[in-house]
Structure formats: C-alpha cells, structure tokens
Motif scaffolding. Structure first.
Motif, PDB file in Angstrom:
ATOM      1  N   VAL A   9       0.817  -1.224   0.000  1.00  0.00           N
ATOM      2  CA  VAL A   9       0.000   0.000   0.000  1.00  0.00           C
ATOM      3  C   VAL A   9       0.845   1.266   0.000  1.00  0.00           C
ATOM      4  O   VAL A   9       0.342   2.355  -0.297  1.00  0.00           O
ATOM      5  N   ARG A  17      -7.083  -2.230   4.869  1.00  0.00           N
ATOM      6  CA  ARG A  17      -6.799  -1.092   3.972  1.00  0.00           C
ATOM      7  C   ARG A  17      -6.229  -1.575   2.647  1.00  0.00           C
ATOM      8  O   ARG A  17      -6.571  -1.049   1.572  1.00  0.00           O
ATOM      9  N   TYR A  18      -5.374  -2.585   2.693  1.00  0.00           N
ATOM     10  CA  TYR A  18      -4.818  -3.213   1.493  1.00  0.00           C
ATOM     11  C   TYR A  18      -5.929  -3.823   0.631  1.00  0.00           C
ATOM     12  O   TYR A  18      -5.897  -3.724  -0.605  1.00  0.00           O
ATOM     13  N   ASP A  44      -1.642   4.425  -0.647  1.00  0.00           N
ATOM     14  CA  ASP A  44      -1.701   5.554   0.290  1.00  0.00           C
ATOM     15  C   ASP A  44      -1.782   6.895  -0.429  1.00  0.00           C
ATOM     16  O   ASP A  44      -2.099   7.905   0.191  1.00  0.00           O
ATOM     17  N   PHE A  61      -8.028   1.309  11.389  1.00  0.00           N
ATOM     18  CA  PHE A  61      -8.518   1.329  10.005  1.00  0.00           C
ATOM     19  C   PHE A  61      -9.182   2.667   9.694  1.00  0.00           C
ATOM     20  O   PHE A  61      -8.972   3.240   8.610  1.00  0.00           O
ATOM     21  N   MET A  64      -8.766  -2.823   0.085  1.00  0.00           N
ATOM     22  CA  MET A  64      -9.460  -1.790  -0.699  1.00  0.00           C
ATOM     23  C   MET A  64      -8.830  -1.613  -2.074  1.00  0.00           C
ATOM     24  O   MET A  64      -9.444  -1.022  -2.966  1.00  0.00           O
ATOM     25  N   ILE A  91      -2.057   6.302   5.815  1.00  0.00           N
ATOM     26  CA  ILE A  91      -1.412   5.080   6.302  1.00  0.00           C
ATOM     27  C   ILE A  91      -0.070   5.439   6.956  1.00  0.00           C
ATOM     28  O   ILE A  91       0.233   4.977   8.066  1.00  0.00           O
ATOM     29  N   MET A 100      -6.678   5.115   8.849  1.00  0.00           N
ATOM     30  CA  MET A 100      -6.003   4.853   7.573  1.00  0.00           C
ATOM     31  C   MET A 100      -6.829   5.232   6.347  1.00  0.00           C
ATOM     32  O   MET A 100      -6.281   5.333   5.250  1.00  0.00           O
ATOM     33  N   ILE A 101      -8.136   5.424   6.516  1.00  0.00           N
ATOM     34  CA  ILE A 101      -8.977   5.801   5.362  1.00  0.00           C
ATOM     35  C   ILE A 101      -9.311   7.287   5.382  1.00  0.00           C
ATOM     36  O   ILE A 101     -10.165   7.749   4.609  1.00  0.00           O
ATOM     37  N   LEU A 153     -11.625   6.910   0.195  1.00  0.00           N
ATOM     38  CA  LEU A 153     -10.806   7.689   1.118  1.00  0.00           C
ATOM     39  C   LEU A 153     -11.530   8.980   1.491  1.00  0.00           C
ATOM     40  O   LEU A 153     -12.076   9.672   0.634  1.00  0.00           O
ATOM     41  N   ALA A 175      -4.143  -2.533   8.552  1.00  0.00           N
ATOM     42  CA  ALA A 175      -3.510  -2.235   7.270  1.00  0.00           C
ATOM     43  C   ALA A 175      -3.883  -3.269   6.215  1.00  0.00           C
ATOM     44  O   ALA A 175      -3.969  -2.944   5.027  1.00  0.00           O
TER      45      ALA A 175
END
Length: 545
Positions: A345, A450-451, A457, A519, A453, A529, A522-523, A482, A447
């Motif tokens: 990411v 998040r990956y 980043d 999470f 998705m 991230i 991170m979004i 995001l 993460a």
C-alpha cells in the motif's frame, strides 16, 4: 558459454570457468536407479524446491546416502514441467546470493523425473501411480503453499471442488488433496507399504493440516462407498502413514533479472526467465539466500534418507513444533507479512528497500521483539532473539535477495490465522498477558483491510496479490472511499468475528475495536497510512535492545 544441459562430467572445466560447481555422479545412472527403486517424491516443483530440497538431495547423493533421485510432481503449472524441467534435462542451477554481491553457483542433477500431476496429462498421471505402488518409496514432501491444502470456503464449508471430488470418488479427481488420496489408495491396494507424507510448507502444524485434508477426502469417499474402513485405518495408523511436522526457512524469491544478467556475464547461457500463462515466474536458475533452516520430526515408518547429513535438523515432535511456532508466529513470518501489507500500500517493490525505511523497521521490531518474543517458546535448537537479529540486520536488507512485498502478500488470508492469531491466542490464554495490550499486530491487521481496498496511500488503484478469499473479503471494504465518514464497525465486524481467519473473535479478546480505530485513521485521506503508522510508533513503541 556453457549451458545447463551440457555434459558436466566430461566438460567440467567449462562449468568451472563460469564459476559453477557440478555433481560428480552420473545423471543417467541416477535416473535408472530411481526407476528401479524410487525413494522420494516431491509435490510442488517451484523455486523453493529447486533451491532447497533439490540441494538436500544433491548433497545426500554425493555422500552416498541417497541411492536415487527426486521425482517431482508439479500440481499447478504444466509449463513448468515442459519449459523448465524437461527442457533442461531436469537440471537446476542454484545461485546463493550474498550481501557483498558475490554468488555461489551450483548445478544439481538430483531430479530424476518431473511430471504434471493432473488427469489431463495421462502419462504423467499414470507414472506417478506406478511410483506410489513401489514399496521402496519412503517419503513424499510438499511445497504447494497453504492454498494447496485448503478444502473449505471462507465460511468453513467444503468448497465446490472438494464436494465434487468427494462425490465423484478416486477416479480422476481434480483437487491436489483428492489426487494424493487416490495415490495412497493405489499404494494401499498394492501391498499397504508404509510411507511418510512430509509437508514442508511454511505454516504451523503443517503435517496436521495435511493429515486433516487427506482424512477429509478419505472419510467422504468412505461415506459414499468408494473405500472401506480398512483404508481409513491404514491412513490413521502412524506406523503405516505418518504426517511429520516440519519447520522450513529459506527466502527464495522469483528469479531476478539482475541475477540472470550476472550469470550471462559469467558465461552461462540459460539465464532467461520464463513467465508462463499461469503467471509462474521461473527460470533454469533459482536465486536464494545463504541462511536456511529445516527442522523435521523423525517419523518415517518406511525408513528415510539420512537428512541430517545435509544439514537438516531431525528431532522430536515437540521441538519441531517449538521451532516452527518460533519462526512462523513470531520471528519471521509475521514480520514478512507486515512488510508485504505495508509495502504494497506504500508503493514499495522490494523488501530490501523497505528495510531502508526507519518506520517500517521499527514496526517489525515491535511485532517481533516486543509483542512476539515474550510468548514464544524457545526451541533450543535455534535461538529466537538471534534469529530475529539475523533477519532484521542481514537477511531482509540483502539487496541481492530480490524479494517483493507483492510476492509475500500472496494468499495473506490463509496466513493471518497463524502469523498473528497464534500470538493473540497466547496473550489470551497465558497468565500475565492480555491481548488488548497489543498495538502493532492489530495495526497490521487494520492495514490488511486497507490493502483489501486495492487503493494505495496516494489514492491510486493497485492490483492486490492473488488470494483465494479476495473476492469474498473485498465485499466488506471495496465500496469505501478515502475520506468517507463510514460505519467502520458495520464493514469489518463480520470478518473480525470470523474465527477461520483470525483464530478467534477479535472483539472477544479486546482487539476488534482497536483494529477498527486504526482502520478508520487509515482511510482518512491520502497519506493516512503513513500518518497512522508514525502516530502508533510515537504513542506505543517500546525500546528494543
């Protein structure tokens, strides 16, 4: 220029000029001996086998401890058999890449035959059945990755392929495990000779996982009337069929162009990398690191080669378990997976380059030294802290091990339960520990969501690595954008409570909300991230000796 298929016995000087060590044994004689009395079959003819197992066999043959070669059964890609094994007379050039840029190059002729084990290739299929009927066969090893053993969906139900294999019986099964059980049935019907089935795949309790998969197929066949109770008894008797545990460790990435270029400059002709239609990256050569470990449970009912003479640690089951858990759940694999997820990411294309990023180094040190080591069992044969020291300071930063986060990220859903779930379980079960105190394991799990998705980043789309559960998992996060103010709990709760993925309900052990919180951070937008990682380190990182 020298080629892999050249006569290495009568043209040794040409190989030496290219810096390549060659065998002293005759390959044709070895092939005939293998046909007469096969000892060793290996399923999964990829880069790890070519760098490690084939080297063990080569050493034992040279020492007179193994009197036949390895028979490879490739289970995934028929082009590997055709274009890599058969095209080069089943030979391998193994390149050990050192951090100082020097290479150790050695030719192996320890593979006697290579077959594609699939009913669509009738001759190869029948040849392996003939091998399994021979009493001389002692051991079958596997490096087919976690998904090769998987018979179930994300919900724990048998998948459609397995259902079909159980319904259709032993004739021309489609899955790896059903094919293996068909081979074992042929052995049972031709004298019931003992055999060891040794998984050397990179996950904990690999032998138990193999046994579970084999018995799932066999019990299904018994229920449908294809086999009798006596066949099940044969499979469940450790004096007949054993499933030894193992711990294996040798970082063996896909062949690298830089290595191929150096081979060409040294006078080796067969340096081109093959990219098959099934996306296998393989070459006549394989590149690997110096450090390596293989710890094996000594459970071989039909005898075995003297593996210890090739550097294998042969020991008792408890020691293998401890060594395996040390590596897979604490000292290597969790660190590797964290680098794979964050590296993907954050746009990295090299594990070694990630080790130049101070925050990523700090992350894996926290996961390994701070969160993992306090609950790991010392296997005695390998020191856990020394293992992490070697990994972080020497192995991972080696620029000549051209490994990528994308390769390591493959099949992450299959790896999470062991690489993080076991440590979480230890924190939950042991006095004086509380999983809610963990920070960097839940950060890495966040993460991973998040990956999933498939957005990096910087907000750009990327293609995640293959994973058998990818489509199912992306349903939970694929619609998140995001900067969206979303109900994170509603999106993640069904996965965070899935015990088949994490080994336990993460809410029940106090980690579900922590994953959700990381999470959500991170979004928040582009760069979130990196910002979340920096903040977590600033707030929670502990000193590491």
């Amino acid at each position: 220029m020298v080629k892999l298929s050249d006569d290495y016995l009568n043209n040794k000087a040409a190989f030496e000029q290219a810096g390549i060590k060659v065998p002293t044994y005759d390959q044709a004689a070895l092939k005939q001996a293998t046909a007469d009395h096969p000892r060793w079959v290996h399923f999964g003819g990829g880069n790890l086998f070519r760098a490690f197992h084939a080297a063990i066999a080569n050493t034992l043959i040279e020492k007179g401890e193994l009197d036949s070669g390895v028979i490879v059964g490739e289970t995934y890609d028929d082009d590997v058999v055709k274009d890599i094994y058969q095209a080069y007379n089943n030979r391998i050039l193994r390149v050990v890449t050192k951090a100082d840029g020097n290479f150790d190059k050695e030719l192996f002729a320890s593979v006697a035959e290579a077959y594609f084990f699939n009913p669509s290739h009738e001759d190869d299929w029948n040849n392996l059945f003939d091998v399994f009927k021979k009493d001389s066969l002692q051991v079958v090893t596997f490096s087919i990755t976690e998904k090769g053993y998987n018979l179930r969906t994300v919900n724990g139900d048998l998948n459609d392929l397995t259902k079909a294999d159980i319904a259709n019986g032993p004739e021309k099964p489609k899955g790896n495990m059903a094919g293996l059980v068909s081979l074992l049935l042929a052995r049972f019907n031709n004298g019931k000779a003992p055999l060891a089935l040794l998984s050397t795949d990179n996950f904990s309790q690999n032998g138990d996982r193999l046994k579970e998969s084999v018995l799932t197929i066999a019990k299904g066949w018994q229920e449908n009337g294809f086999v009798g109770a006596d066949f099940l008894a044969y499979l469940q008797d450790p004096q007949q069929i054993s499933f030894p545990l193992s711990m294996i460790d040798r970082i063996t990435p896909n062949p690298a162009e830089a290595v191929g270029d150096k081979l060409a400059a040294a006078g080796f002709e067969d340096h081109e990398i093959v990219h098959t239609p099934k996306h296998t990256n393989i070459a006549p050569f394989t590149n690997t690191e110096e450090a390596h470990y293989l710890v094996v449970e000594d459970a071989f009912p039909n005898g075995r080669p003297k593996f210890e003479d090739a550097g294998v640690i042969v020991t008792d089951r408890d020691t293998v378990n401890d060594a395996d858990e040390m590596k897979v759940t604490t000292c290597l694999n969790p660190l590797h997976t964290a680098l794979a997820i964050f590296g993907s990411v954050l746009g990295f294309d090299s594990i070694a380059k990630e080790l130049q990023n101070k925050d990523l180094v700090a992350l894996i040190k926290q996961i390994g030294y701070v969160e993992g080591l306090p609950v790991v069992t010392d296997p005695k044969v390998i020191n856990p802290k020394d293992f992490i020291n070697q990994l972080v300071t020497k192995r991972l930063p080696n620029p000549y091990i051209p490994d990528t986060p994308q390769r390591i990220a493959t099949d992450t859903s299959q790896k999470i339960p062991v690489r993080y779930g076991v440590t979480i379980k230890h924190y939950d079960e042991r006095d004086g520990f509380d999983p809610a105190t963990l920070e960097f394991i839940p950060l890495t799990i966040a993460a991973w969501f998040r990956y999933l998705m498939a957005v990096n980043d910087e907000g750009a789309s990327f293609e995640p690595s293959p994973d058998p559960m990818m489509a199912d998992l992306q349903k939970y996060v694929g619609d998140i954008k995001l900067g969206d103010d979303v109900d994170v709990h509603a999106h993640l709760k069904d996965v965070l409570t899935n015990t088949s993925i994490f080994g336990q309900d993460l809410y029940a052990v106090g980690l579900g909300e922590k994953v959700e919180n990381y999470f959500k951070q991170m979004i928040a937008g582009k760069g979130a991230i990196v910002a979340t990682l920096e903040k977590a380190l600033a707030d929670h990182a502990q000193a590491v000796d």
